[in-house]
Design a protein around this motif. Structure first.
Motif, PDB file in Angstrom:
ATOM      1  N   ALA A 211      24.037  36.453  56.493  1.00 19.88           N
ATOM      2  CA  ALA A 211      25.492  36.665  56.790  1.00 19.88           C
ATOM      3  C   ALA A 211      25.588  38.172  57.154  1.00 19.88           C
ATOM      4  CB  ALA A 211      26.086  36.530  55.370  1.00 19.88           C
ATOM      5  N   THR A 212      24.748  38.996  56.399  1.00 21.14           N
ATOM      6  CA  THR A 212      24.844  40.602  56.905  1.00 21.14           C
ATOM      7  C   THR A 212      24.539  40.634  58.446  1.00 21.14           C
ATOM      8  OG1 THR A 212      24.015  40.985  54.672  1.00 21.14           O
ATOM      9  CG2 THR A 212      23.952  42.939  56.366  1.00 21.14           C
ATOM     10  N   ARG A 213      23.663  39.753  58.743  1.00 24.50           N
ATOM     11  CA  ARG A 213      23.247  39.953  60.363  1.00 24.50           C
ATOM     12  C   ARG A 213      24.629  39.532  61.200  1.00 24.50           C
ATOM     13  NH1 ARG A 213      22.350  36.529  64.525  1.00 24.50           N
ATOM     14  NH2 ARG A 213      21.201  37.388  66.246  1.00 24.50           N
ATOM     15  N   ARG A 214      25.259  38.670  60.897  1.00 28.55           N
ATOM     16  CA  ARG A 214      26.231  38.096  61.538  1.00 28.55           C
ATOM     17  C   ARG A 214      27.484  39.306  61.420  1.00 28.55           C
ATOM     18  NH1 ARG A 214      25.323  33.205  59.090  1.00 28.55           N
ATOM     19  NH2 ARG A 214      26.598  33.467  57.307  1.00 28.55           N
ATOM     20  N   TRP A 215      27.629  39.983  60.427  1.00 30.32           N
ATOM     21  CA  TRP A 215      28.508  41.449  60.315  1.00 30.32           C
ATOM     22  C   TRP A 215      27.984  42.512  61.396  1.00 30.32           C
ATOM     23  CZ3 TRP A 215      26.078  45.769  58.617  1.00 30.32           C
ATOM     24  CH2 TRP A 215      27.074  47.015  58.677  1.00 30.32           C
ATOM     25  N   LEU A 216      26.819  42.538  61.146  1.00 28.25           N
ATOM     26  CA  LEU A 216      26.298  43.587  62.133  1.00 28.25           C
ATOM     27  C   LEU A 216      26.250  43.279  63.675  1.00 28.25           C
ATOM     28  CD1 LEU A 216      24.502  45.929  62.455  1.00 28.25           C
ATOM     29  CD2 LEU A 216      22.443  44.563  62.570  1.00 28.25           C
ATOM     30  N   MET A 217      26.197  41.868  64.184  1.00 22.96           N
ATOM     31  CA  MET A 217      26.138  41.466  65.432  1.00 22.96           C
ATOM     32  C   MET A 217      27.338  41.432  65.863  1.00 22.96           C
ATOM     33  SD  MET A 217      23.045  41.370  66.368  1.00 22.96           S
ATOM     34  CE  MET A 217      22.883  40.402  68.002  1.00 22.96           C
ATOM     35  N   ALA A 218      28.559  41.182  64.977  1.00 16.82           N
ATOM     36  CA  ALA A 218      29.809  41.105  65.341  1.00 16.82           C
ATOM     37  C   ALA A 218      30.514  42.749  65.590  1.00 16.82           C
ATOM     38  CB  ALA A 218      30.850  40.674  64.206  1.00 16.82           C
ATOM     39  N   LEU A 219      29.920  43.599  65.159  1.00 16.49           N
ATOM     40  CA  LEU A 219      30.375  45.109  65.438  1.00 16.49           C
ATOM     41  C   LEU A 219      30.227  45.544  67.215  1.00 16.49           C
ATOM     42  CD1 LEU A 219      28.434  46.997  62.459  1.00 16.49           C
ATOM     43  CD2 LEU A 219      30.893  46.419  62.862  1.00 16.49           C
ATOM     44  N   PRO A 220      31.260  46.179  67.354  1.00 14.25           N
ATOM     45  CA  PRO A 220      31.151  46.469  68.861  1.00 14.25           C
ATOM     46  C   PRO A 220      29.612  47.324  68.992  1.00 14.25           C
ATOM     47  CG  PRO A 220      33.124  47.207  67.966  1.00 14.25           C
ATOM     48  CD  PRO A 220      32.378  46.617  66.874  1.00 14.25           C
ATOM     49  N   PRO A 221      29.129  47.102  70.302  1.00 11.00           N
ATOM     50  CA  PRO A 221      27.847  47.800  70.388  1.00 11.00           C
ATOM     51  C   PRO A 221      27.816  49.341  70.188  1.00 11.00           C
ATOM     52  CG  PRO A 221      28.254  46.216  72.226  1.00 11.00           C
ATOM     53  CD  PRO A 221      29.511  46.355  71.307  1.00 11.00           C
ATOM     54  N   HIS A 222      28.703  50.023  70.369  1.00  9.91           N
ATOM     55  CA  HIS A 222      28.842  51.541  70.352  1.00  9.91           C
ATOM     56  C   HIS A 222      28.908  52.003  68.706  1.00  9.91           C
ATOM     57  CE1 HIS A 222      33.179  50.692  70.235  1.00  9.91           C
ATOM     58  NE2 HIS A 222      33.460  51.775  69.758  1.00  9.91           N
ATOM     59  N   ARG A 223      29.387  50.846  68.065  1.00 11.04           N
ATOM     60  CA  ARG A 223      29.323  51.201  66.484  1.00 11.04           C
ATOM     61  C   ARG A 223      28.307  50.520  65.582  1.00 11.04           C
ATOM     62  NH1 ARG A 223      35.264  48.917  64.917  1.00 11.04           N
ATOM     63  NH2 ARG A 223      34.645  49.891  62.977  1.00 11.04           N
ATOM     64  N   ARG A 224      27.350  49.946  66.480  1.00 12.70           N
ATOM     65  CA  ARG A 224      26.200  49.519  65.697  1.00 12.70           C
ATOM     66  C   ARG A 224      25.154  50.716  65.113  1.00 12.70           C
ATOM     67  NH1 ARG A 224      24.792  44.209  69.306  1.00 12.70           N
ATOM     68  NH2 ARG A 224      26.745  43.302  69.034  1.00 12.70           N
ATOM     69  N   PRO A 225      24.189  50.709  64.302  1.00 10.93           N
ATOM     70  CA  PRO A 225      23.385  51.596  63.957  1.00 10.93           C
ATOM     71  C   PRO A 225      22.265  51.686  65.194  1.00 10.93           C
ATOM     72  CG  PRO A 225      22.833  49.349  62.936  1.00 10.93           C
ATOM     73  CD  PRO A 225      24.062  49.461  63.635  1.00 10.93           C
ATOM     74  N   ASP A 226      22.098  53.111  65.365  1.00 12.32           N
ATOM     75  CA  ASP A 226      20.869  53.504  66.550  1.00 12.32           C
ATOM     76  C   ASP A 226      19.495  53.157  65.777  1.00 12.32           C
ATOM     77  OD1 ASP A 226      22.732  54.728  68.167  1.00 12.32           O
ATOM     78  OD2 ASP A 226      23.023  56.159  66.670  1.00 12.32           O
ATOM     79  N   VAL A 227      19.335  53.463  64.427  1.00  9.61           N
ATOM     80  CA  VAL A 227      18.138  53.284  63.873  1.00  9.61           C
ATOM     81  C   VAL A 227      18.082  52.636  62.585  1.00  9.61           C
ATOM     82  CG1 VAL A 227      16.750  55.072  65.047  1.00  9.61           C
ATOM     83  CG2 VAL A 227      17.930  55.417  62.891  1.00  9.61           C
ATOM     84  N   ALA A 228      17.183  52.004  61.975  1.00 12.05           N
ATOM     85  CA  ALA A 228      16.999  51.492  60.368  1.00 12.05           C
ATOM     86  C   ALA A 228      16.004  51.821  59.599  1.00 12.05           C
ATOM     87  CB  ALA A 228      17.364  49.934  60.334  1.00 12.05           C
TER      88      ALA A 228
END
Length: 242
Positions: free
Chosen positions: A53-70
């Motif tokens: 479910a956390t992956r679905r949250w992440l993937m739904a973010l606009p690309p420019h608002r996703r994390p660069d690194v983890a």
């Protein structure tokens, strides 16, 4: 030096030890039924689903608002949460032992009842020293975890200035990042801990303000876990997509 552009921390999904600990506490047992060392505790089936479910949250973010690194704690429950969350995202993942859970030393796997029964002197010392400063024999105090987090944050700011970073770790890290980044006093972070239980796969976030300083934008958010499908317009993303 610029600060980070954004920082998130996700507590690991529900683990088998979380389930066993709740059962032990409710049954009045002295110890949690666990065969693995703490670093090897896996996710429960529910914890794996929370991570997806956390992956679905992440993937739904606009690309420019996703994390660069983890960056993840090396403990299995956190690392597996990271792997499931980041699957298919392309976000590079590294491990850092400074994000590991607090070491409880001789009190590891004991319930509150177990500590009182087996180590009454330690129970009294905990009450005397206070939760923030108490260090169990062979283990760590909150101050020890805060010290390694200070080092970790310094390196993170040096290596990833201006970037968006996603962390995977443990509940004590959420409290202590709040302590360090929000400038809380000991009394304030202890009050935070007494008011809030950090939920499995909850998201806490900070974003750089106009002056470049990190400001908290979300705390212990679990809205992404309430629905099996989360779209780009979901209100929760507006609040902690930073």
């Amino acid at each position: 030096m610029r600060d980070l552009a954004a920082l998130w921390i996700v507590r690991h999904g529900e683990s088998t030890a979380n389930v066993a600990a709740a059962r032990a506490e409710s049954n009045g047992a002295e110890a949690v039924a666990r065969t693995e060392r703490d670093a090897d505790v896996p996710l429960s089936p529910a914890g794996e689903e929370q991570s997806r479910a956390t992956r679905r949250w992440l993937m739904a973010l606009p690309p420019h608002r996703r994390p660069d690194v983890a960056v993840s704690s090396p403990y299995l429950r956190a690392l597996r949460t990271a792997e499931l969350t980041l699957a298919g995202s392309g976000t590079p993942l590294s491990r850092d032992e400074r994000l590991r859970d607090r070491d409880l030393g001789i009190l590891d796997a004991l319930t509150r009842q177990g500590v009182r029964a087996r180590y009454p002197d330690e129970h009294e010392r905990h009450d005397r020293d206070g939760k923030f400063y108490y260090r169990p024999p062979g283990g760590e105090a909150w101050t020890d975890v805060a010290l390694r987090l200070r080092s970790f944050l310094a390196d993170l700011r040096h290596d990833h200035a201006g970037r968006r970073v996603l962390l995977f770790g443990h509940d004590v890290l959420v409290y202590l990042l709040s302590y360090l980044l929000d400038g809380l006093t000991v009394e304030e972070v202890m009050a935070l801990g007494s008011r809030h239980v950090i939920a499995n796969c909850s998201i806490t976030a900070w974003s750089a303000d106009d002056s470049g300083q990190l400001r908290k934008t979300a705390f212990n958010e679990v809205g992404h876990l309430r629905s099996t499908e989360i779209g780009p317009a979901d209100d929760d993303q507006a609040r902690y997509g930073v």
